[in-house]
Design an enzyme around this catalytic site. Structure first.
Site, mmCIF file in Angstrom:
data_model
loop_
_atom_site.group_PDB
_atom_site.id
_atom_site.type_symbol
_atom_site.label_atom_id
_atom_site.label_comp_id
_atom_site.label_asym_id
_atom_site.label_seq_id
_atom_site.Cartn_x
_atom_site.Cartn_y
_atom_site.Cartn_z
ATOM 1 N N TYR A 1 0.950 -1.289 -0.022
ATOM 2 C CA TYR A 1 -0.100 -0.051 0.059
ATOM 3 C C TYR A 1 0.957 0.951 0.016
ATOM 4 O O TYR A 1 1.387 1.495 1.049
ATOM 5 C CB TYR A 1 -0.913 0.083 1.218
ATOM 6 C CG TYR A 1 -2.121 1.010 1.022
ATOM 7 C CD1 TYR A 1 -2.896 0.591 0.011
ATOM 8 C CD2 TYR A 1 -2.338 2.051 1.986
ATOM 9 C CE1 TYR A 1 -4.073 1.529 -0.338
ATOM 10 C CE2 TYR A 1 -3.190 2.952 1.729
ATOM 11 C CZ TYR A 1 -4.204 2.570 0.476
ATOM 12 O OH TYR A 1 -5.422 3.302 0.461
ATOM 13 N N TRP B 1 2.285 3.900 0.472
ATOM 14 C CA TRP B 1 2.928 4.999 1.305
ATOM 15 C C TRP B 1 4.352 4.369 2.048
ATOM 16 O O TRP B 1 4.704 4.973 2.686
ATOM 17 C CB TRP B 1 2.058 5.236 2.462
ATOM 18 C CG TRP B 1 0.756 5.967 2.129
ATOM 19 C CD1 TRP B 1 -0.545 5.503 1.937
ATOM 20 C CD2 TRP B 1 0.780 7.348 1.809
ATOM 21 N NE1 TRP B 1 -1.471 6.241 1.607
ATOM 22 C CE2 TRP B 1 -0.704 7.465 1.301
ATOM 23 C CE3 TRP B 1 1.557 8.320 1.541
ATOM 24 C CZ2 TRP B 1 -1.154 8.738 0.763
ATOM 25 C CZ3 TRP B 1 1.188 9.512 1.085
ATOM 26 C CH2 TRP B 1 -0.323 9.735 0.620
#
Length: 724
Positions: free
Chosen positions: A129, A131
């Protein structure tokens, strides 16, 4: 010959000699000192730097770092993952055993090979994901996807937790979210033209601290103040008053949570009933008003969606709703909506209703008018800096088509082989035997942790995680491989619409035995016989240079000349400020000529009614914006048992859970507890005082939090930021 104002050169990249920079989601930071005296300070060119990244160094060297490869004890004893279900259930409950890198890599490669051979590529789920890093090469999501494509394929996830509903809805009715985010009307244009800015969910500065590839020049606080100074009026429609700060007066309309669609429909009803809608624009640039108008009038269900109806749902006085519709029609108006509103039951409806009202006002494509879906959600929205595809690691060709929507991990693990519907089509959940995660923390993002935990501990045969810190996801893995942070490697910091491209420097040696994700995957690729497919014979430094040089060609097409790579590394910074004299990229071309510049919707126009969506036959998303009562809201029977609505916003001291263990985040806690905020009336009704430790609970779970009291919160609402 090229006109001088058509093309700017970025070869005036400049920086102090030997300036060492790094980049994170929160901004660019300068390194000061060496060795034990090394510290970080804010980027001198950033007018509103975020303090979060200043604490990266202490976190990277702190006690929560994963320092050596580690394998769960019972998994290591077996030497493979096809353990009894009871042994899988020990994930998160038994110690890890540290091993050397060769042992760990042999175990991982062997397990990938075993499961792939026995069950096929559709048994491998590669999660990430994005980030995980602001650097463009050391971007874990790109790395893990490239590796699994190199070995033949994997089950991927689509969309995002941030924008799950909007990403699927918006292409049908106006444009993709990626396109919309890049072409929002700039803050400068709004300062010159917008006279009324109405935001559903505010413009929170804490959210705009970040960009997915790294914020470089924080512009939102200053932009709001410039708009206010130019005479714009602001209205914040939100349960929370303080999620917009213009430096001046902001009218606060404290709406009941999850009822924004009803308010917007009432605005549309008033515009229609009073003839304030732009009939010509609706006829030339939109489709579907003739299908929406009967719904607004209540011709089918006997209930007009008027202000009186909406007032009973939203808690907003009917007279204020009517007046707001008139104010919008009488001003150059910008309607904005926070991303949080589509992260709820029937989250498609407020976004669709926002577009509907904006279209009825007829200001879409006018300077300073129309709609925005995320001003304040990320730093880049509203920027007018150069837009081009920056350095990007190719992820290869997908070997198999299998995927799930990102938030359906639990459903996938619980229901292998069962069908699911997504965006008008029917698919089948794969039977996952190996979960491989690099970059991200599903035990932060996911919506029902108890269900996820049960499925995670029972279904996969093996869970492999690359991690920097001992997060819940790492603790619930079978094999944990220690990964470097951005401070421990060189890279390129770049994000779409951000002002600067940054040469990121390696500031500290890898902590413990941590390795770059690329080096880990290269070693696994070697063991699985696909090393050249993955590496193409390049090390990290060669890849970074290649990606930069490829981006130079794309930048040239966008009107920016990037300097040669060596010059970029020496200077450290390239200024990508928008070339003067170039036109804004907005919806103005569509407005000027929808035939020549159509949208990518089926009709080429804004779809107030979508024949395509109506054809899906979904009871919970018909062919136009409507009011669908959420399963849980303050007007529902559940409110008698649980009278508080929990707002879980983005914390201001960290990004989701990242750097929660750093000093800045810890300093916001009360006695080690995350704060929860109540209105003064709700606190008094419960006999609570500032600083009390309270139990927060419903049927699904509970936690402890420390109380803060605010006069800027709607009664009936509790505010507890994510990752508490």
């Amino acid at each position: 010959m090229r006109r001088m104002d058509e093309h700017r050169t970025a070869d005036r990249a400049e920086g102090p000699p030997n300036q060492r920079l790094t980049a994170a989601h929160w901004g660019v930071y300068e390194a000061v000192g060496e060795g034990a005296s090394l510290s970080l300070r804010a980027f001198s060119r950033d007018p509103h730097p975020s303090p979060i990244g200043l604490h990266m160094l202490e976190a990277a060297q702190g006690p929560l770092r994963v320092r050596r490869p580690a394998v769960r004890r019972s998994w290591l004893a077996a030497g493979r993952g096809d353990l009894a279900q009871a042994a899988r259930g020990l994930r998160g409950q038994e110690p890890f055993v540290e091993v050397d890198w060769d042992t760990a890599l042999d175990l991982v490669a062997g397990e990938i090979g075993r499961i792939r051979g026995a069950h096929g590529h559709a048994s491998l789920f590669a999660g990430s994901y994005g980030w995980s890093s602001a650097g463009r090469f050391h971007h874990a999501q790109s790395q893990v996807h490239r590796f699994f494509n190199a070995i033949g394929g994997y089950v991927r996830h689509a969309d995002s937790y941030s924008l799950g509903a909007a990403r699927v809805l918006m292409p049908h009715i106006v444009a993709s979210m990626d396109e919309l985010m890049a072409i929002h009307t700039s803050w400068e244009v709004m300062a010159a033209h917008t006279r009324l800015f109405v935001s559903f969910g505010g413009v929170p500065a804490k959210n705009s601290q970040v960009s997915s590839g790294g914020a470089t020049e924080h512009t939102v606080p200053g932009a709001l103040r410039r708009m206010a100074a130019a005479g714009a009026r602001f209205i914040n429609i939100s349960p929370v008053r303080d999620d917009i700060d213009t430096g001046g007066e902001v009218e606060w309309i404290p709406i009941r949570p999850n009822t924004d669609a009803a308010l917007l429909l009432a605005l549309a009803h008033t515009l229609l009933a009073e003839g304030l809608h732009d009939a010509a624009f609706l006829a030339s640039h939109c489709v579907g008003l003739e299908r929406v108008a009967p719904y607004l009038r209540g011709e089918a269900d006997g209930q007009p969606k008027d202000a009186a109806w909406a007032s009973g749902i939203t808690g907003v006085p009917a007279a204020r709703i009517v007046a707001l519709a008139r104010e919008l029609a009488g001003s150059r108006s910008m309607l904005n909506m926070a991303w949080s509103l589509q992260r709820s039951h029937h989250g498609e409806q407020p976004f669709w209703a926002l577009v509907t009202v904006a279209a009825m006002l007829g200001q879409v494509g006018l300077p300073g008018g129309g709609f925005g879906v995320g001003y304040g959600a990320a730093n880049m929205i509203g920027s007018d800096h150069a837009r081009f595809s920056g350095p990007t690691l190719p992820q290869g060709t997908q070997g198999i088509p299998d995927f799930i929507p990102v938030a359906r991990i639990t459903d996938m693990l619980e229901h292998p082989g069962e069908p699911f519907d997504y965006n008008g089509r029917r698919y089948t959940y794969p039977d996952i035997r190996l979960v491989y995660w690099a970059g991200g923390n599903p035990f932060h993002h996911h919506q029902d942790l108890n269900r996820l935990l049960a499925a995670w501990q029972s279904k996969p045969e093996t869970v492999v995680v690359h991690e920097q810190y001992w997060t819940p996801t790492a603790k619930l893995a079978d094999i944990v491989l220690p990964a470097t942070t951005a401070l421990e490697r060189e890279d390129i910091g770049y994000a779409t619409r951000e002002r600067y491209m940054v040469a990121m420097h390696k500031l500290i040696a890898p902590v413990g035995q941590a390795r770059d994700d690329y080096d880990i995957f290269a070693a696994l690729a070697r063991r699985l016989g696909v090393e050249h497919v993955f590496t193409e014979g390049l090390d990290s430094a060669a890849w970074i240079e290649r990606l930069y040089e490829q981006a130079r060609d794309r930048a040239q097409q966008a009107g920016v000349t990037l300097p040669p790579y060596a010059q970029f590394r020496a200077a450290g910074v390239v200024d990508l400020a928008r070339p003067p004299g170039l036109p804004q990229v907005m919806l103005s071309a569509f407005r000027a000529d929808p035939q020549t510049h159509p949208l990518r919707t089926p009709s080429g126009r804004i779809e107030l009614f979508s024949e395509r969506i109506a054809g899906f036959g979904y009871a919970d998303c018909p062919g136009h914006a409507c009011w669908l009562e959420p399963a849980e809201w303050l007007g529902s029977p559940q409110a008698n048992t649980y009278p508080l609505h929990l707002v879980s916003d983005q914390p201001f001291t960290k990004l989701h859970s990242q750097l929660d263990h750093a000093g800045y985040s810890q300093g916001n806690k009360v006695g080690g507890r995350e704060p929860i905020t109540l209105s003064r009336a709700d606190a008094q009704a419960r006999g609570l005082q500032e600083g009390d430790v309270v139990r927060v609970f419903n049927d699904r779970g509970a936690c402890l939090a420390a109380l803060r009291i605010s006069d800027g919160l709607r009664p009936g609402v509790a505010r507890l930021s994510t990752r508490a």
